[in-house]
Design an enzyme around this catalytic site. Structure first.
Site, short mmCIF file in Angstrom:
data_model
loop_
_atom_site.label_atom_id
_atom_site.label_comp_id
_atom_site.label_asym_id
_atom_site.label_seq_id
_atom_site.Cartn_x
_atom_site.Cartn_y
_atom_site.Cartn_z
N GLY A 49 -12.23 35.67 -24.92
CA GLY A 49 -12.20 36.69 -23.88
C GLY A 49 -12.60 36.20 -22.51
O GLY A 49 -13.17 36.96 -21.71
N GLY A 50 -12.31 34.94 -22.22
CA GLY A 50 -12.68 34.36 -20.93
C GLY A 50 -11.48 34.00 -20.08
O GLY A 50 -10.39 34.55 -20.24
N SER A 131 -26.37 11.99 -23.29
CA SER A 131 -26.25 11.30 -24.57
C SER A 131 -27.52 10.49 -24.79
O SER A 131 -28.14 10.02 -23.83
CB SER A 131 -25.04 10.36 -24.57
N TYR A 144 -20.53 3.60 -20.66
CA TYR A 144 -20.77 5.00 -21.02
C TYR A 144 -22.26 5.30 -20.96
O TYR A 144 -22.69 6.31 -20.39
CB TYR A 144 -20.21 5.26 -22.41
N ALA A 145 -23.07 4.43 -21.55
CA ALA A 145 -24.52 4.62 -21.53
C ALA A 145 -25.06 4.62 -20.11
O ALA A 145 -25.95 5.42 -19.77
CB ALA A 145 -25.21 3.52 -22.35
N ALA A 146 -24.53 3.74 -19.27
CA ALA A 146 -24.97 3.68 -17.88
C ALA A 146 -24.66 4.99 -17.15
O ALA A 146 -25.47 5.50 -16.37
CB ALA A 146 -24.30 2.51 -17.17
N LYS A 148 -24.36 7.97 -18.51
CA LYS A 148 -25.22 9.03 -19.02
C LYS A 148 -26.65 8.88 -18.50
O LYS A 148 -27.32 9.87 -18.24
CB LYS A 148 -25.21 9.02 -20.55
N ILE A 177 -22.66 13.59 -33.21
CA ILE A 177 -22.28 14.97 -33.49
C ILE A 177 -20.92 14.98 -34.20
O ILE A 177 -20.02 14.22 -33.85
CB ILE A 177 -22.19 15.80 -32.19
N GLU A 226 -35.53 18.60 -17.12
CA GLU A 226 -35.86 18.15 -18.47
C GLU A 226 -34.64 17.56 -19.18
O GLU A 226 -33.50 17.89 -18.86
CB GLU A 226 -36.39 19.32 -19.32
#
Length: 238
Positions: A49-50, A131, A144-146, A148, A177, A226
């Site tokens: 419904g968006g 991540s 990718y880690a850099a 994130k 995940i 946080e």
């Protein structure tokens, strides 16, 4: 919640993003589902419904135009991302640039486009899906880690700059995940990352969505700057 608030979820039609879109809709938000594939985003939006928007977060001009044209945005979930596994010394420059453009520059573009609406209404939530790779690193996943890790520093800065407007900025850091993207890894690689968690299992999109739901809520109005890990204790090591 009074007047219905609006949440925009980038990459909100598949994987973790789909779980977030569904949860925020259930929480009462009007959800704008975005993605590169218009049909996929529209299908998800219709189901909950968006509304939907089609754009590529790595295209700054298109991203800003789409988000600013969407009207009021109360919650931004920077979820869109892309991953590519390779040893850093073997990584083509073009692939490196794509990783940065989607995983970091996309976050910058979306946030810059959404913040003015939040500042105007003096309420907002910027929630970036990071991540655990951004905190502990990842073999074969350095760029990718850099990105994130950079997203964490960026979020801390946005939290500092925008607290005066009643806006919070936080990061949700998933571990492994259960998503279609993860299932593209080899069974051995999946076993390795699963064993790096304390819980010895994969997480679910719904568990990530629960963290986003909290950070988007009124109850989290005093929580900003946080990093909330949804990783089965992956960052603890051992």
């Amino acid at each position: 919640m009074g007047e219905q608030r609006v949440a925009l979820v980038t990459g909100g039609a598949v994987g973790i993003g789909a779980g977030i879109s569904e949860r925020l809709a259930a929480d009462g938000f009007e959800v704008i589902v975005t993605g590169r594939r218009a049909g996929v985003a529209a299908e998800m939006a219709e189901r909950i419904g968006g509304r939907s928007l089609a754009f590529d977060v790595s295209d700054h001009a298109a991203t800003v135009a789409a988000i600013q044209g969407a009207g009021r945005i109360d919650v931004l979930v920077n979820n869109a991302g892309w991953d590519h596994f390779d040893w850093f010394t073997d990584l083509p420059y073009e692939t490196m640039r794509k990783l940065v453009a989607i995983n970091l520059e996309g976050v910058l573009s979306c946030t810059q486009a959404a913040l003015p609406s939040m500042q105007e209404h003096r309420w907002g939530r910027v929630i970036t899906i990071g991540s655990e790779a951004g905190r502990i690193g990842s073999k074969g996943n350095a760029v990718y880690a850099a990105c994130k890790a950079a997203a964490v520093g960026f979020s801390m800065s946005i939290a500092r700059e925008n607290a005066r407007f009643g806006i919070t900025a936080n990061v949700v850091a998933p571990g492994p995940i259960e998503t279609p993207l993860l299932r593209e890894m080899t069974p051995h690689a999946i076993e390795v990352v699963t064993n790096q968690t304390q819980m010895k299992r994969l997480g679910t999109p719904e568990e990530c969505a629960a963290a986003v739901s909290y950070l988007a809520s009124e109850a989290a109005g005093y929580v900003t700057g946080e990093v909330l890990a949804v990783s089965g204790g992956m960052h603890l090591g051992g």
